[in-house]
Scaffold this active site. Structure first.
Site, mmCIF file in Angstrom:
data_model
loop_
_atom_site.group_PDB
_atom_site.id
_atom_site.type_symbol
_atom_site.label_atom_id
_atom_site.label_comp_id
_atom_site.label_asym_id
_atom_site.label_seq_id
_atom_site.Cartn_x
_atom_site.Cartn_y
_atom_site.Cartn_z
ATOM 1 N N CYS A 17 -8.935 -27.590 7.980
ATOM 2 C CA CYS A 17 -7.454 -27.146 8.613
ATOM 3 C C CYS A 17 -7.098 -28.136 9.671
ATOM 4 O O CYS A 17 -7.952 -28.766 10.173
ATOM 5 C CB CYS A 17 -7.727 -25.857 9.018
ATOM 6 S SG CYS A 17 -8.030 -25.597 10.720
ATOM 7 N N HIS A 68 -6.401 -21.164 10.878
ATOM 8 C CA HIS A 68 -7.824 -21.398 10.647
ATOM 9 C C HIS A 68 -8.612 -20.164 9.975
ATOM 10 O O HIS A 68 -9.187 -20.394 9.029
ATOM 11 C CB HIS A 68 -8.801 -21.718 12.070
ATOM 12 C CG HIS A 68 -10.062 -21.784 11.591
ATOM 13 N ND1 HIS A 68 -10.594 -22.932 10.867
ATOM 14 C CD2 HIS A 68 -11.060 -20.798 11.603
ATOM 15 C CE1 HIS A 68 -12.014 -22.345 10.892
ATOM 16 N NE2 HIS A 68 -12.238 -21.364 11.130
ATOM 17 N N CYS A 87 -8.590 -27.672 13.204
ATOM 18 C CA CYS A 87 -10.123 -28.273 13.117
ATOM 19 C C CYS A 87 -10.185 -29.526 13.158
ATOM 20 O O CYS A 87 -11.057 -30.142 13.709
ATOM 21 C CB CYS A 87 -11.138 -27.503 12.174
ATOM 22 S SG CYS A 87 -11.448 -25.989 12.340
ATOM 23 N N ASP A 147 -7.928 -6.973 0.682
ATOM 24 C CA ASP A 147 -7.036 -7.201 1.692
ATOM 25 C C ASP A 147 -7.655 -6.621 3.060
ATOM 26 O O ASP A 147 -8.409 -5.844 2.954
ATOM 27 C CB ASP A 147 -5.687 -6.438 1.425
ATOM 28 C CG ASP A 147 -5.802 -4.914 1.819
ATOM 29 O OD1 ASP A 147 -5.790 -4.715 2.982
ATOM 30 O OD2 ASP A 147 -6.596 -4.142 1.015
ATOM 31 N N ASP A 168 0.767 -1.117 0.022
ATOM 32 C CA ASP A 168 -0.004 -0.138 -0.230
ATOM 33 C C ASP A 168 0.801 1.139 -0.056
ATOM 34 O O ASP A 168 2.088 1.164 -0.044
ATOM 35 C CB ASP A 168 -1.049 -0.062 1.128
ATOM 36 C CG ASP A 168 -0.150 -0.149 2.463
ATOM 37 O OD1 ASP A 168 1.060 0.157 2.570
ATOM 38 O OD2 ASP A 168 -0.943 0.227 3.551
ATOM 39 N N CYS A 174 -14.627 -27.906 8.684
ATOM 40 C CA CYS A 174 -12.962 -27.348 8.168
ATOM 41 C C CYS A 174 -12.121 -28.358 8.111
ATOM 42 O O CYS A 174 -12.049 -29.023 9.000
ATOM 43 C CB CYS A 174 -12.745 -26.100 9.265
ATOM 44 S SG CYS A 174 -11.205 -25.336 8.845
HETATM 45 ZN ZN LIG Z 1 -10.259 -24.644 10.573
#
Ligand SMILES: [Zn+2]
Length: 378
Positions: A328, A357, A331, A288, A91, A326
């Site tokens: 990930c 996560h 999780c 963003d 930026d 999820c």
């Molecule tokens: Zn997760």
């Protein structure tokens, strides 16, 4: 930089695109995790890549103060200094004019949370800056020393940092600024946009212009027309996005029709799932936001449908994963009770888990958005 449109939606203005940079390509609509100080809070870049992100955004203002662009240049630029070989956007530092000046003064964000009428005077802090058409003078957030920022300086710093896409220096006005002030700030932003184009030397960097004009229809239109008439490689929509989400979408409606279809559009600083989805429908390509990482530091786990504040004592004995759908690592492997314990005990792993996560969920959401456009649902 090259921008190709791969697919346009028939039911909205959404599109799938590909941005090609000297450090690789990425698909849009894209969300860029924010590496303010050259780091995506608590994660390493191998993890950022594994999560599915192809490009990141770093902050010119913060890196200018620490470690300083000269040191980063000695390392061959930001990509080498931080060990992220992929595309980087920086930026311009303009947002800090807002966040260190009027934002701090009035205690408000990009979208006004305290509606006028409520007493906001109690939140008034100190205005740290002085703005003229030539320069911005402000105090260092590190030691209080006086510094000046100019459009020319912003471009020179960004050339030293060496990101693939850089931004023109702008003044981001407060949602509480009146029309007269917002117009003055917009006119400064326009003047600065031309100065930035003139200053830029590096051919391997793309330069995006920023549209200002606050919540005022005539100013937004004027700014969009003017900035779109300049030879920028893409466009950012910045500044105050009004007093409500409805205002934000009105602003997109007033602005986007004036921007060339074939150049990418970045909605600066917006990152809630629902806002991303709605903005994509208006034709926004890039996002963003610090929300996923900031929420993570406060123990908040995000999904498209709900937020879980893991510090809540009801999770003390909860054997379930944070979100069972999820995929990930956290999780899949951690219980809510364990994560609750990590946050209570202020263990670093808790913050890492939440950051991982939240960014994983954001990355999955962006993949879903692209799939929905591809398959005609968005
Ligand atoms: Zn997760």
């Amino acid at each position: 930089m090259r921008f190709e449109i791969l697919k346009e939606s028939k039911i909205s203005k959404a599109r799938i695109g590909r941005i090609s940079t000297p450090h690789g390509d990425f698909l849009t609509p894209a969300f860029l995790p924010v590496a303010t100080q050259g780091s995506v809070k608590s994660l390493n870049f191998k993890e950022v890549k594994e999560i599915g992100f192809e490009a990141i955004l770093a902050n010119t203002f913060h890196l200018h103060f620490r470690p300083g662009e000269k040191i980063i240049k000695e390392f061959g630029g930001l990509h080498k200094f931080i060990g992220w070989p992929g595309p980087i956007i920086t930026d311009s530092g303009g947002f800090q004019v807002f966040s260190l000046g009027f934002g701090l003064e009035q205690g408000v964000g990009k979208i006004l949370k305290t509606f006028p009428g409520k007493d906001i005077s109690k939140k008034r802090g100190k205005n740290l800056i002085k703005i003229t058409s030539r320069e911005v003078i402000y105090k260092s957030p590190l030691d209080g020393s006086l510094h000046r920022f100019t459009p020319e300086k912003s471009i020179k710093i960004q050339e030293d940092l060496g990101a693939d896409i850089i931004f023109a220096f702008d003044e981001c006005t407060s949602p509480l600024a009146d029309q007269k002030y917002t117009k003055e700030a917009m006119e400064r932003t326009h003047l600065w946009a031309e100065k930035c184009l003139k200053t830029k030397k590096r051919k391997d960097q793309a330069l995006f212009g920023i549209i200002q004009g606050g919540e005022f229809k005539n100013l937004r239109k004027e700014s969009a027309k003017f900035i779109a008439s300049l030879p920028f490689d893409g466009f950012g929509i910045g500044g105050s996005l009004g007093k409500s989400k409805k205002d934000m979408f009105s602003i997109l409606n007033w602005t986007l029709p004036y921007l060339p279809i074939k150049k990418p559009r970045h909605l600066l600083g917006i990152g809630y799932f629902e806002d991303i989805k709605n903005s994509i429908k208006y034709g926004i390509d890039l996002f963003d936001c610090v929300f996923p990482t900031r929420f993570a530091r406060h123990g908040v786990f995000l999904s498209e449908k709900e937020k879980i504040n893991i510090l809540n004592s009801k999770y003390r004995r909860d054997k379930k994963p944070i979100f069972k759908d999820c995929q990930c690592y956290y999780c899949q492997n951690f219980s809510r009770a364990y994560l609750h314990h990590l946050f209570k005990a202020k263990e670093i792993l808790g913050i890492r888990a939440a950051t991982f996560h939240n960014l994983f969920a954001t990355s999955c959401f962006m993949q879903k958005m692209r799939k929905d456009i591809k398959e005609g649902r968005l």
